[in-house]
Design a protein around this motif. Structure first.
Motif, short mmCIF file in Angstrom:
data_model
loop_
_atom_site.label_atom_id
_atom_site.label_comp_id
_atom_site.label_asym_id
_atom_site.label_seq_id
_atom_site.Cartn_x
_atom_site.Cartn_y
_atom_site.Cartn_z
N LEU A 181 53.32 -16.06 -3.52
CA LEU A 181 52.34 -15.15 -4.11
C LEU A 181 52.66 -14.90 -5.56
O LEU A 181 53.81 -14.91 -5.96
N ASP A 182 51.59 -14.61 -6.35
CA ASP A 182 51.87 -14.27 -7.75
C ASP A 182 52.30 -12.80 -7.84
O ASP A 182 52.19 -12.05 -6.88
N GLN A 183 52.76 -12.42 -9.00
CA GLN A 183 53.32 -11.09 -9.20
C GLN A 183 52.36 -9.98 -8.79
O GLN A 183 52.76 -9.00 -8.15
N GLU A 184 51.11 -10.17 -9.13
CA GLU A 184 50.12 -9.14 -8.82
C GLU A 184 49.97 -8.98 -7.32
O GLU A 184 49.94 -7.87 -6.79
N ALA A 185 49.89 -10.11 -6.62
CA ALA A 185 49.72 -10.07 -5.17
C ALA A 185 50.93 -9.42 -4.51
O ALA A 185 50.80 -8.65 -3.56
N VAL A 186 52.11 -9.72 -5.05
CA VAL A 186 53.32 -9.14 -4.48
C VAL A 186 53.31 -7.62 -4.64
O VAL A 186 53.61 -6.88 -3.71
N SER A 187 52.93 -7.16 -5.82
CA SER A 187 52.97 -5.71 -6.02
C SER A 187 51.89 -5.01 -5.20
O SER A 187 52.07 -3.90 -4.71
N LYS A 188 50.77 -5.70 -4.99
CA LYS A 188 49.72 -5.12 -4.14
C LYS A 188 50.21 -5.00 -2.70
O LYS A 188 49.95 -4.02 -2.02
N LEU A 189 50.91 -6.03 -2.27
CA LEU A 189 51.42 -6.03 -0.90
C LEU A 189 52.47 -4.94 -0.73
O LEU A 189 52.50 -4.22 0.28
N SER A 190 53.29 -4.80 -1.74
CA SER A 190 54.32 -3.76 -1.70
C SER A 190 53.67 -2.39 -1.59
O SER A 190 54.09 -1.53 -0.81
N GLN A 191 52.62 -2.21 -2.36
CA GLN A 191 51.86 -0.96 -2.32
C GLN A 191 51.28 -0.73 -0.93
O GLN A 191 51.35 0.36 -0.38
N ALA A 192 50.72 -1.77 -0.36
CA ALA A 192 50.11 -1.66 0.98
C ALA A 192 51.14 -1.21 2.00
O ALA A 192 50.89 -0.33 2.83
N PHE A 193 52.33 -1.77 1.95
CA PHE A 193 53.38 -1.38 2.88
C PHE A 193 53.78 0.08 2.68
O PHE A 193 54.01 0.82 3.63
N SER A 194 53.84 0.49 1.44
CA SER A 194 54.30 1.86 1.20
C SER A 194 53.27 2.88 1.65
O SER A 194 53.59 4.04 1.85
N GLU A 195 52.01 2.45 1.86
CA GLU A 195 50.99 3.36 2.36
C GLU A 195 51.07 3.55 3.86
O GLU A 195 50.38 4.39 4.43
N MET A 196 51.91 2.74 4.52
CA MET A 196 51.90 2.77 5.99
C MET A 196 52.89 3.81 6.50
O MET A 196 54.02 3.50 6.87
N LYS A 197 52.42 5.04 6.53
CA LYS A 197 53.32 6.15 6.85
C LYS A 197 53.64 6.27 8.33
O LYS A 197 54.57 6.95 8.72
N GLU A 198 52.80 5.63 9.17
CA GLU A 198 53.01 5.80 10.62
C GLU A 198 53.78 4.66 11.26
O GLU A 198 54.03 4.68 12.46
N LEU A 199 54.11 3.65 10.47
CA LEU A 199 54.66 2.43 11.07
C LEU A 199 56.01 2.65 11.72
O LEU A 199 56.94 3.13 11.09
N LYS A 200 56.07 2.30 13.02
CA LYS A 200 57.33 2.46 13.76
C LYS A 200 57.91 1.13 14.22
O LYS A 200 59.10 1.01 14.48
N SER A 201 57.03 0.14 14.37
CA SER A 201 57.50 -1.12 14.94
C SER A 201 57.05 -2.29 14.08
O SER A 201 55.87 -2.40 13.72
N LEU A 202 57.99 -3.19 13.78
CA LEU A 202 57.69 -4.34 12.93
C LEU A 202 58.20 -5.61 13.58
O LEU A 202 59.34 -5.66 14.06
#
Lengths: 186, 586
Positions: free
Chosen positions: B245-266
């Motif tokens: 992924l390019d830099q922008e896509a990576v940072s977007k993905l990082s942002q998406a993960f940080s929004e997942m406040k309920e995540l318990k299982s990966l």
């Protein structure tokens, strides 16, 4: 029973080398050999000699270690260029017209057609001639063929190696008149 | 004076009794309690689909809403049960369609499920909500399409490690636009790519979606857009984690993960590249369950991840984690309850230094006070390690050790691993499940028989010296419910002497042992309430009673001999030509 005695040499050994249990284990394995072998369609015990054409590796036991198939071979041999023993174990039967018994080889041990054909030539003591894209194999009475997933008999060498390894079900070295249709050249 | 509790009152009381174990007890009190209980039971579990007929179950529990069934024996997971043995879902689905059309939930494990089955489900149960198939096979993606299109109240569709004939990703597109009830979707075992736009739309219109497990074909890029649509997920199984992924896509993905406040299982994380591990850091502190068993990253990267998982309760990982990595787990994951370490196969290759020994498990046993369930694949082990583990963790409930080298002794002392397993059996008083391996003599089984009073399931491979071993287990382990044995040197005597025990167990599996054909016949004659199945693909032409059988599967049943046995399953009922046993009847 006689068949079991003859097979002792090529027996799968489970014990650690040098431990006292080794001979005991061979006995145990002998009496269970039936269970450990996979398919045995038409072969009789005495005529089927299962020998490895690859460098000796750890004995492969059905269902051991106890992991599901989806967990096997997760470490993709990205290093499949040089070192790997080709651990995927794509075993296929090889028959040759006129020979009384079949052999079994592991296609994943070979890196390409050249190696495979060389191994077959040594195994069955024959020569395969030269491969030409249009005319097939020239210079020999023997023609190496394989049965693919659709049940068709194909000439070895026509498709890319990786595709061959995936689609090949068994090999047959045809001889003489039967070979004419595929091999074409003499 | 009639002292009986009015059935309405009893019904009301029973509505608070959830556990089936308790309900089973209730049903034994007297006839009227039996009747009231059976009319009110909603959740039915049949742990051996051949122990009872579908019709009998449907008749007994007319208000059934949820049915759980298990088919093949456990060793089928490791290809020890030939194809075609049995475990067909069809008769059950047919019977339920006729008698319990209000069925809402179906959970099947190790069963053969065909497209016809799935179509029948779709057509017969108007309010169908939950379909969970674990280790099932026999169906194609067409069957999934049938479920998708027809079940308008579908809540859960989970395919866990099934073998599916994958005809493409179209099936997903069959979920109608009107379906908004989805809570859980797991298609991780499928190969084909589904249409991303259909998946996105499905996720968008499923506000209750809590669990989403993608297959490997879903790209990292696609993952990003899905996470943005479903930040409320509690369980996530990613697809392949390796696209560039390019830099922008990576940072977007990082942002998406940080929004997942309920995540318990990966889980998922196939092919995960080391440089993407930091993307997961933000969700780590919230995780209680992490499945890295398909993640091919090395120890240093795993450590980075695990130091941040302070609330982890369940960890599945490959032996790439090494002893060092497990030490980090021991110090960082204090809430750990379950650990599974799978073999990567890497130690088979010459050029990897996979340094994982018994020490790794010892560390975790020291550092994690709540550790109660272990599955550990290791090349070799020692008695001292097991003694230490037992001392540290007497609260172990499940201990499955797989020493991968058959007959491997204690690699420091060269002695059998008897003393180690003795310590486990003796100290872990609540031990319910045990798998043993390595070099073991009959002594080990004497210890297990003596101490393993709560043991319910036991798995044994390449062990023991004689029949005595089986005798110790069958006569000693009072709670024994499932016993599975392969490649051990016994034995008619122990089997026949403890025949009565077999009726108190769910099942016994023995393969590549030395059980004779005659003994199987005799057992069958003696014990009519057991199904004694000889599973033999290569029988001799004329079978002397002394000949050893390939496999034997014995289970108690109320249904009598089953009617769907293939050619290679032999029973005295199906094959009367095999005659009676010539062994002496005791």
């Amino acid at each position: 029973m006689d068949e079991f005695v003859n097979l002792k040499e090529t027996e799968l050994r489970l014990g650690l080398p040098g431990t006292d249990n080794v001979s005991e284990e061979i006995e145990r394995v002998s009496c269970n050999k039936r269970a450990l072998q996979g398919d045995t369609e038409n072969e009789t015990e005495s005529s089927m000699m299962k020998m490895e054409t690859c460098p000796p590796r750890k004995a492969q036991i059905v269902g051991w270690p106890p992991v599901r198939s989806s967990r096997k071979n997760i470490i993709q041999t990205k290093k499949n260029e040089s070192d790997s023993e080709g651990g995927r174990g794509v075993y296929v039967k090889v028959s040759m017209d006129g020979a009384p018994y079949l052999r079994k080889i592991d296609l994943s041990c070979y890196k390409g057609y050249k190696e495979l054909l060389k191994a077959l030539e040594i195994m069955f003591n024959f020569s395969v001639g030269e491969y030409f894209e249009r005319e097939g194999y020239k210079g020999s009475d023997f023609v190496p063929t394989y049965e693919d997933k659709d049940g068709d008999w194909m000439l070895i060498g026509d498709v890319p190696w990786e595709m061959f390894v995936c689609t090949c079900k068994r090999l047959r070295i045809m001889k003489g008149s039967e070979a004419k249709g595929l091999g074409c050249g003499v | 004076m009639d002292l009986r509790l009015p059935s309405k009152v009893l019904e009301h009381i029973l509505s608070f009794v959830d556990s089936n174990e308790d309900r089973n007890s209730v049903s034994l009190v007297c006839k009227s309690w039996f009747e009231t209980e059976r009319r009110t039971r909603k959740r039915v579990i049949v742990r051996n689909c051949y122990a009872v007929t579908p019709e009998a179950v449907a008749r007994r529990f007319p208000e059934m809403r949820s049915l759980t069934l298990k088919g093949k024996p456990h060793f089928a997971d490791y290809n020890l049960v030939p194809d075609g043995w049995g475990g067909y879902a069809w008769p059950w689905i047919e019977a339920m369609a006729a008698k319990c059309p209000s069925l809402e939930e179906l959970r099947l494990k190790r069963m053969v499920v065909t497209d016809e089955c799935l179509e029948k489900i779709a057509a017969s149960f108007k309010d169908f909500k939950v379909l969970v198939l674990t280790s099932c096979e026999g169906f194609s993606t067409d069957g999934l399409a049938a479920i998708a299109v027809a079940c308008s109240n579908l809540r859960e569709l989970e395919l866990r490690e099934c073998i599916v004939e994958d005809l493409g990703g179209d099936w997903l597109s069959y979920f109608p636009e009107t379906l908004t009830s989805l809570v859980s979707l797991d298609f991780s075992c499928l190969d084909s790519e589904v249409k991303l736009s259909d998946l996105e739309r499905l996720v968008s219109r499923s506000p209750n979606l809590k669990s989403l497990k993608l297959n490997r074909a879903v790209s990292l890029d696609a993952l990003g857009s899905l996470l943005r649509l479903a930040p409320q997920l509690v369980e996530l199984g990613t697809g392949s984690f390796s696209d560039k992924l390019d830099q922008e896509a990576v940072s977007k993905l990082s942002q998406a993960f940080s929004e997942m406040k309920e995540l318990k299982s990966l889980s998922g994380l196939w092919d995960v590249l080391p440089e993407y591990i930091p993307l997961l850091y933000s969700v780590c502190p919230g995780l209680t369950s992490l499945n890295l068993s398909y993640a091919t990253v090395q120890m240093p990267d795993l450590v980075e991840l695990l130091t941040r998982c302070s609330n982890l309760q369940k960890l599945w990982v490959m032996d790439l984690i090494e002893d060092k990595g497990l030490q980090v787990v021991a110090s960082s994951c204090k809430e750990l309850r379950e650990l599974r370490v799978f073999p990567s196969g890497a130690e088979g290759l010459n050029d990897t230094n996979v340094a994982m020994t018994e020490q790794g498990l010892v560390s975790v046993s020291e550092g994690c006070p709540n550790l109660e369930s272990v599955l550990y694949f290791c090349v070799q082990f020692t008695n001292a390690a097991m003694v230490t583990i037992a001392r540290n963790r007497p609260n172990l409930k499940c201990f499955r050790l797989c020493v991968m080298e058959p007959f491997a002794p204690d690699h420091k002392t060269q002695k059998p691993l008897d003393e180690g397993f003795k310590a486990i059996a003796e100290r872990c008083k609540d031990l319910q499940r045990l798998s043993v391996s390595g070099l073991l003599t009959d002594k080990a089984f004497e210890y297990i028989g003596t101490h393993g009073k709560k043991l319910r399931m036991l798995s044994i491979a390449f062990a023991g010296d004689s029949d005595l071993m089986l005798h110790h287990l069958l006569s000693g382990c009072e709670s024994l419910n499932k016993l599975e044995i392969r490649d051990c040197p016994f034995g008619d005597t122990a089997l026949l002497e403890n025949a009565a025990k077999l009726e108190t167990m769910r099942s016994l599996w023995m393969s590549s042992c030395c059980v004779s054909f005659g003994a199987c016949k005799l057992l069958s004659q003696k014990m009519p309430k057991l199904n004694v199945e000889v599973i033999d693909e290569h029988p001799l032409e004329t079978r002397p009673d002394s000949s050893p059988v390939e496999r034997i599967y014995i289970y108690r049943t109320l249904a009598g001999p089953r009617l769907d046995m293939p050619e290679f399953v032999w029973t005295i009922q199906k094959n009367p030509e095999i005659g009676v046993s010539h062994l002496a009847i005791k």
